[in-house]
Enzyme design. Structure first.
Site: not given
Length: 225
Positions: A59-61, A63, A157
């Site tokens: 997961l994105d940081m 998110t 993203h």
């Protein structure tokens, strides 16, 4: 399950663990001492018998939400294969700036990394890789829209771009500093709310849910259409 090692553990057995990642924490360690803290490093500290790289996906940081890790080589390989073959069902909740037009739909856009502005992604119908997401509008709130996303691909993203781009929903996610008007320190309101996958040992399908604070109450938990 209760929180351990600074993480809320949603499921754990000898083969896998599912955590509810807070926004602002890296999924895997980065380069440099200031980027060592992550879901993976915390799980390895809590469960030192696990493999060196247990993350089956990232997961994105910024998110928050559900993330599954394989504690053994066999479990990790099995989970990674499920993600690669798109057999894992993923669902996200996001609060968007503005009023989304329509009730539901599917977004397919081709985009790629902007090498001069990492990690920003740009729309590129020629050289970009296609990202596909389904979405459903859940609720309107004073100029904001709560949306459920089901990503069918896993591009970097992807949901942030699908929300913000004029060819997508045209409404950036609240708190998005890259594609919206988010300010430093503001939480990105994008949450991994659903993971559904086959257990790597038993083959039993597991469904894990996590409801973020910004989702509110009284909504159907998952209906991304």
């Amino acid at each position: 399950m209760s929180g351990q090692a600074g993480l809320r553990l949603c499921y754990q057995d000898a083969e896998i663990v599912v955590v509810d990642k807070p926004g602002g924490l890296l999924a895997v360690p980065g380069r440099g001492q200031d980027k060592l803290d992550s879901v993976v490093s915390r799980i390895r500290a809590l469960l030192p018998e696990c493999i060196e790289q247990p993350a089956a996906h990232r997961l994105d940081m910024d998110t928050s939400g559900l993330m599954v890790l394989g504690l053994t080589r066999g479990a990790h390989a099995h989970l990674s294969r499920q993600f690669a073959e798109r057999r894992v069902e993923k669902g996200y909740l996001a609060l968007l700036e503005g009023t989304v037009v329509g009730c539901n739909g599917e977004i397919a856009l081709r985009f790629r990394l902007d090498p001069e502005n990492r990690p920003y992604q740009v729309y590129d119908p020629i050289q970009g890789k296609e990202g596909i997401s389904r979405w459903r509008k859940l609720e309107l709130r004073d100029g904001q829209t709560l949306v459920a996303f089901t990503p069918l691909t896993g591009r970097t993203h992807q949901l942030r771009l699908h929300a913000s781009h004029p060819l997508g929903l045209g409404c950036p996610i609240v708190g998005d500093r890259l594609y919206g008007r988010g300010r430093p320190g503001e939480q990105l309101l994008l949450h991994s709310a659903l993971l559904r996958f086959a257990h790597p040992t038993t083959g039993q399908w597991l469904s894990l849910f996590s409801l973020p604070d910004f989702a509110g109450a009284g909504l159907p938990f998952w209906d991304a259409g």
